[in-house]
Design an enzyme around this catalytic site. Structure first.
Site, short mmCIF file in Angstrom:
data_model
loop_
_atom_site.label_atom_id
_atom_site.label_comp_id
_atom_site.label_asym_id
_atom_site.label_seq_id
_atom_site.Cartn_x
_atom_site.Cartn_y
_atom_site.Cartn_z
N HIS A 305 45.91 36.95 38.13
CA HIS A 305 47.02 36.50 36.59
C HIS A 305 45.84 36.33 35.68
O HIS A 305 45.98 37.03 34.57
CB HIS A 305 47.70 35.23 37.36
CG HIS A 305 48.32 34.71 36.01
ND1 HIS A 305 49.67 34.56 36.04
CD2 HIS A 305 47.96 34.03 34.92
CE1 HIS A 305 50.04 33.99 34.99
NE2 HIS A 305 49.00 33.66 34.52
N GLU A 306 44.77 35.62 35.96
CA GLU A 306 43.93 35.42 34.88
C GLU A 306 43.20 36.64 34.20
O GLU A 306 43.00 36.92 33.20
CB GLU A 306 42.88 34.50 35.39
CG GLU A 306 43.45 32.88 35.98
CD GLU A 306 44.48 32.37 34.58
OE1 GLU A 306 44.26 32.50 33.65
OE2 GLU A 306 45.33 32.02 35.08
#
Ligand SMILES: [Zn+2]
Length: 878
Positions: A305-306
Site C-alpha cells: 500500500h505504501e
C-alpha cells in the site's frame, strides 16, 4: 470551482514558495529542535505582509531579502502575529516589495520534540541493554508539517526542498533523498517530506534495475539497532513490489533509494513519505520465530500500500483533500493487487470481500456517511475523512470499475493517467478522462454518482414467472430510506450468474440504469444469483425462499468463495437493518458446517460476533443458545485441525486453525477451554516457550481469561507483556487483558492500558479487547466518561484547549467506548455526555457511533423474538 470550495481556509496568494532550504538541529537530550529556513518566493502582488502556516513553533526572527533591492541585507519583520485557530503566522515587514519579483524569506525558529506523534516528535524504546533510548521522526500528513517548519502547507502548493539535519556522528540521519546534506526533493509536497534521526541499523537489498534504465534502487529497512534483522520479510516484499509497480504503471520508481523505518511510537499504520516510508513497528518488523503469522499478511499489505503511494499520491498528487480517495482508494486496491501477485495462495481478493469490501459498505450504510469526494475546508475536517469511505469505498468503486472494463484495459487507463499527470496535480475527473479514452466507455457518465453521492443501493429482487423484477433503493443500516433520502439512481453492473455448467458459471453482463427493471430468464431456471464474484458495490435482497435455495447451493458446492461470503454478508446486513429476518441469516449459516475455507470462516465469525455483540444484554439463556449454535458449527473443524502447527501447513490452514479454536473457545467449548488452560500453564508456569505457539497465544489469552482465569492468569499475561520480545507480542497481550471477567480485573485492565507502561499508540488494542468482552463493555464506557479529561490528557493537548494530540486514536476510543451498545437509553447517555463538549474535531465518528447504536437497538427490538424462536426450533434452547 463549486460553492463549497469557497469555504476552504486557504493561505493568501500574494506570494508563493518555490524552494525551501531547511536546516534542523534536533536535541535528543532536552527534546527540542532548532530550525533555520530559507524559502525562495515568487512575489505575485505588491505586499509587505506574508502569512504562512506554523503550529507550536516559536519564530525567533524573520527577514525578507528582495531581488529588486539588489542587496542581500533585506529587512527584518516589524511584527510576528500568531493565529492558533488557523495555525498560521503573519509576518509584517517595514517596506512593500513589488509584484513580479522574487525574494528569499529567512526564518530562525525553535520547536519542542514532544511525544504527540505529530510534526517532528520523539519516540522512545529500550535498547538491547534495557536502557531507554530516544529517536526523532516526522509525521506530516495531513496538516502537520507546519509543526516542524513554517510552510505553505496545502497539497496543491508544490516546492522543492533541501534538507540538512545536524546530528551527532554516531546517529543515523535519514531524509527523503540519499545524502542528507543535499536532500533535494523534486516537486515535493510538505506532507511527504520526512526525516528520522536515531541510533539505527538496517538490512538492505536492490531491485534488478530492469525498470529503471539499468539502475537499481537501494531498498533498506531501518530499525532501532539490534531489531533490523526482523526487517527481512518487509525488505523482500518492498523489492519485489517496486519492480511489479514499475512494470504495471510503466513508470520506474523515480528515486534512487527507498528507505523504510520502524518507529516505536507511531499514530497510523504507516506513512508514505517519498523515499522514506515510516511504519508502526508491527507493520514492518516480523520475527518468524516469535510473531503471530497474522502479522505477516498485514506487513505484506501495508508495504505494498505504501509503495503504491509512491505513484498514487507522490508522483501524481491530488489537488485538494476532497480527492483524498484518489490516494487512499487506489493505494488500497493496488496494495491488494500486489499482494495477490506475490502470494497467490493467500487468495487476498477473496479476503477483500470479507474485510475491506464490508468495511466500506458498513460505514457507507449510515446516514452520517459522506460522499467519496467530500468537501472539506480546514484541518479539523480533513483528518476526519481518513476513514473507511476514502480507503475502502474508494477501493470498492475502483474494483467494480476494473471488473467492468476488464483489469487489463483498466490498468492501461491508469497508466495513461499517471503518465499524463506525473510530477503534477490531478483530480477525479482526470482519472475518468484517461479511462474513457482507453476503454471507449463514457466512464465519468456512470461513475460520477458513485463518487459524488453518499450511499449505495440494495437491490430487491422478486421472481414472478420466469422473470426477475429488480428494484434499487439506497441501503441504510438503521432502516428503510425515506423518499428524500432515496433519490440517487446508481449505475449498477448486475453480474447475473445463471449457474454452473460443466466447466463454468454463465455470467450475463447486464447493467441496471433505472430505478427498476425486469429481466427475462430461461424457461426452466433453477439457480441464479446477482453480483457474481461480488465486485459490484451493492447488497442483494432475495426472497426468503431464494436465500434458502442459495443455502442449498452452498451445500452442493455450487458457489465460489467470494459468492459464499458475499451472500452471507448481505443476509447479515439485511437482517440487521430490517430488510430480512435474523432467522433467515441463521438458517443460511447453518449450511456451513462442512465449510473448510478460512476466508469464509472469517465471514461466519464476523456475522456471529456481530449478532452476539448486539444481543449482549439479552436474557442469558438466549445468549448461551447462540453460543451453543456457534460451538456445534465449528466442532467438526476444530476436531479435524487440532492444535499443532506444522511447517508444512499452508498459510490459510494456519490461519484457519487459529480462527476456529478462537470461535470454539469463545463459545465455551469444554475441550477447547481445557486445552487452552493446559497450554497456558505449561507456557507460563514451566516457562516452556514451545508449549504455546505464537500463532495461538492471543487466542489462548482470551479463552483463559474469559473462562476460569483469575488474578494469576491476568498477572501471567502482564508479565508476558513486560517481557515481550517483539512489538506484536505486546499487542497480543494487551488485547488479551481486555477479556478479564471480574470487576476488579476489568478495572486493572483499564488502569493498565492508560498507564505509562503502554504506549499511547497501543491503548486502542486494550480498548478493542475490552469492547469485545461483554462483561467489560459498560465498564469501558464508564471509564472513558469518568476519565475523559485524563484520556484527553494522554491523547490531547489540554494546555492549548484543542485536540493537538492524536485525534485519530481518540476517534477509535470514542467508537470502542460506545458503538456496540444497543438501546435507546444508551443513545441518550452518549448524547448527554457530549452535549456540553466541543465535538467539532470528532463530530463525524461520534455521529457514526450514535447511528450504529440506533441501528443495533432497532435490530434487537425487531428480532429478539425471531431469534428466540429459531433457537428453540433448532434445539439450541429449550
Ligand atoms: Zn495510504
Amino acid at each position: 470551482m463549486s460553492k463549497e470550495e469557497d469555504k476552504r481556509v486557504l493561505l493568501p496568494t500574494n506570494v508563493r514558495p518555490t524552494h525551501y532550504t531547511l536546516t534542523i538541529t534536533p536535541d535528543l537530550v532536552n527534546f527540542t529542535f532548532k530550525g533555520s529556513e530559507v524559502v525562495n518566493l515568487n512575489i505575485n502582488e505588491n505586499t509587505n505582509v506574508i502569512t504562512l502556516h506554523a503550529n507550536d513553533i516559536e519564530i525567533k526572527s524573520a527577514k525578507l531579502v528582495n531581488s529588486a533591492l539588489k542587496t542581500n541585507q533585506g529587512f527584518r519583520t516589524v511584527n510576528i502575529a500568531k493565529n492558533a485557530e488557523t495555525q498560521t503566522v503573519t509576518l509584517t515587514f517595514p517596506q512593500e516589495i513589488s509584484a513580479k519579483t522574487t525574494a528569499t524569506l529567512h526564518i530562525e525558529y525553535t520547536g519542542i520534540l514532544d511525544d504527540k506523534m505529530l510534526g517532528f516528535y520523539r519516540s522512545s524504546y529500550k535498547d538491547q541493554d534495557g536502557k531507554t533510548r530516544y529517536m526523532a521522526s516526522t509525521q506530516f500528513e495531513a496538516t502537520e508539517a507546519r509543526r516542524a517548519f513554517p510552510s505553505w502547507d496545502e497539497p496543491a502548493i508544490k516546492s522543492t526542498f533541501d534538507i540538512t539535519l545536524i546530528v551527532p556522528a554516531e546517529m543515523t540521519a535519514l531524509s527523503n533523498m540519499n545524502v542528507v546534506s543535499e536532500t533535494r526533493l523534486g516537486d515535493g509536497k510538505k506532507e511527504l517530506v520526512a526525516f528520522v534521526v536515531g541510533d539505527l541499523g538496517y538490512v538492505e537489498s536492490f531491485t534488478t534495475g530492469k525498470h529503471n534504465g539499468g539502475k537499481s534502487v537501494t531498498v533498506r529497512v531501518y530499525a532501532p539497532k539490534g531489531e533490523e534483522r526482523h526487517g527481512d520479510f518487509a525488505l523482500k516484499i518492498a523489492t519485489d513490489t517496486l519492480e511489479y509497480f514499475a512494470e504495471v504503471f510503466g513508470i520506474p520508481y523515480p528515486l534512487p533509494k527507498c528507505d523504510m523505518v520502524a518507529i516505536p511510537d507511531f499514530e497510523a499504520g504507516a506513512m508514505e513519505n517519498w523515499g522514506l516510508i515510516t511504519y508502526r513497528t508491527t507493520a514492518v518488523l516480523y520475527d518468524p520465530k516469535a510473531s503471530d503469522a497474522k502479522f505477516k499478511q498485514r506487513i505484506a499489505y501495508t508495504v505494498s500500500h505504501e509503495l503504491a503511494h509512491q505513484w498514487f499520491g507522490n508522483l501524481v498528487t491530488m489537488e485538494w483533500w476532497t480527492d483524498l480517495w484518489l490516494n487512499e482508494g487506489f493505494a488500497t486496491w493496488v496494495g491488494y493487487l500486489a499482494v495477490d501477485k506475490l502470494f497467490p495462495d493467500w487468495e487476498i481478493w477473496n479476503q477483500y470481500v470479507t474485510e475491506g469490501f464490508q468495511r466500506g459498505l458498513q460505514l457507507d450504510a449510515l446516514r452520517s456517511s459522506h460522499p467519496i469526494e467530500v468537501p472539506v475546508n480546514d484541518s479539523s475536517e480533513i483528518h476526519q475523512i481518513f476513514d473507511a469511505i476514502s480507503y475502502y469505498k474508494g477501493a470498492n468503486v475502483i474494483r467494480m470499475l476494473s471488473a467492468f472494463l476488464g483489469e487489463k484495459v483498466f490498468l492501461s487507463g491508469v497508466k495513461r493517467y499517471l503518465m499524463r499527470h506525473k510530477f503534477s496535480n490531478a483530480s477525479t475527473d482526470d482519472l475518468w478522462k484517461a479511462l474513457t479514452e482507453e476503454s471507449g466507455n463514457d466512464v465519468s457518465k456512470f461513475m460520477t454518482l458513485w463518487t459524488k453521492m453518499a450511499g449505495h443501493p440494495v437491490l430487491t429482487v422478486e421472481e414472478p414467472g420466469n422473470t426477475l423484477k429488480i428494484r434499487q433503493c439506497r441501503f441504510l443500516s438503521s432502516g428503510v430510506a425515506s423518499p428524500e433520502e432515496d433519490n440517487t439512481v446508481w449505475w449498477v453492473p448486475l453480474g447475473v450468474d445463471l449457474g454452473p455448467t460443466e466447466t463454468h458459471h454463465e455470467i450475463r453482463s447486464v447493467v441496471l440504469t433505472q430505478k427498476e427493471m425486469t429481466l427475462v430468464l430461461p424457461e426452466k431456471y433453477d439457480f441464479y444469483q446477482l453480483n457474481a464474484r461480488k465486485t459490484g458495490v451493492f447488497r442483494v435482497n432475495y426472497t426468503p425462499e431464494r436465500l434458502s435455495k442459495l443455502g442449498q447451493a452452498v451445500k452442493k458446492g455450487l458457489l465460489g468463495t467470494s459468492d459464499r461470503i458475499g451472500i452471507m454478508a448481505d443476509a447479515g446486513a439485511l437482517a440487521a437493518s430490517g430488510y430480512g429476518k435474523t432467522s433467515g441469516l441463521l438458517n443460511f449459516i447453518k449450511n456451513f458446517e462442512d465449510e473448510e475455507q478460512y476466508i469464509v470462516w472469517i465471514e461466519i465469525n464476523s456475522r456471529l460476533s456481530n449478532l452476539l455483540n448486539v444481543w449482549f444484554e439479552q436474557p442469558d439463556h438466549i445468549y448461551q443458545g447462540l453460543l451453543k449454535f456457534q460451538r456445534q458449527l465449528v466442532s467438526k473443524l476444530v476436531a479435524k485441525l487440532g492444535w499443532e502447527y506444522s511447517d508444512n501447513d499452508d498459510y490459510l490452514t494456519t490461519m484457519l486453525r487459529s480462527l476456529v479454536i478462537k470461535m470454539a473457545g469463545r463459545a465455551n467449548d469444554p475441550d477447547t477451554v481445557k486445552e487452552a488452560h493446559r497450554k497456558f500453564h505449561s507456557f507460563t508456569k514451566r516457562n516452556e516457550e514451545s508449549a504455546l505457539h505464537p500463532n495461538i497465544r492471543g487466542v489462548v489469552f482470551e479463552i483463559v481469561l474469559s473462562y476460569g482465569g483469575g488474578n494469576e492468569e491476568f498477572d501471567s499475561i502482564l508479565k508476558y507483556y513486560s517481557e515481550a520480545r517483539t512489538a506484536d507480542q505486546k499487542v497480543v497481550a494487551l488485547t488479551g487483558l481486555g477479556f478479564a471477567q471480574s470487576d476488579e480485573l476489568i478495572q486493572r485492565a483499564l488502569k493498565f492500558s492508560t498507564s505509562e507502561e503502554v504506549r499511547n499508540q497501543d491503548i486502542i488494542y486494550a480498548f478493542n479487547g475490552l469492547q469485545s468482552n461483554r462483561k467489560s463493555r459498560r465498564a469501558l464506557w464508564n471509564f472513558v466518561k469518568e476519565n475523559f479529561y485524563m484520556v484527553r490528557l494522554i491523547l490531547f493537548d489540554l494546555l492549548h484547549e484543542r485536540y493537538a494530540k492524536s485525534l485519530a486514536l481518540f476517534e477509535h476510543i470514542i467508537k470502542f467506548g460506545t458503538e456496540l451498545f444497543a438501546s435507546e437509553d444508551d443513545i441518550k447517555d452518549v448524547e448527554k455526555f457530549f452535549s456540553n463538549k466541543n465535538c467539532k474535531e470528532f463530530e463525524r465518528p461520534l455521529q457514526q457511533s450514535i447511528e450504529n447504536i440506533r441501528a443495533n437497538a432497532a435490530w434487537v427490538e425487531r428480532d429478539a423474538k425471531d431469534v428466540e424462536e429459531w433457537l428453540k426450533i433448532n434445539g439450541y434452547i429449550q
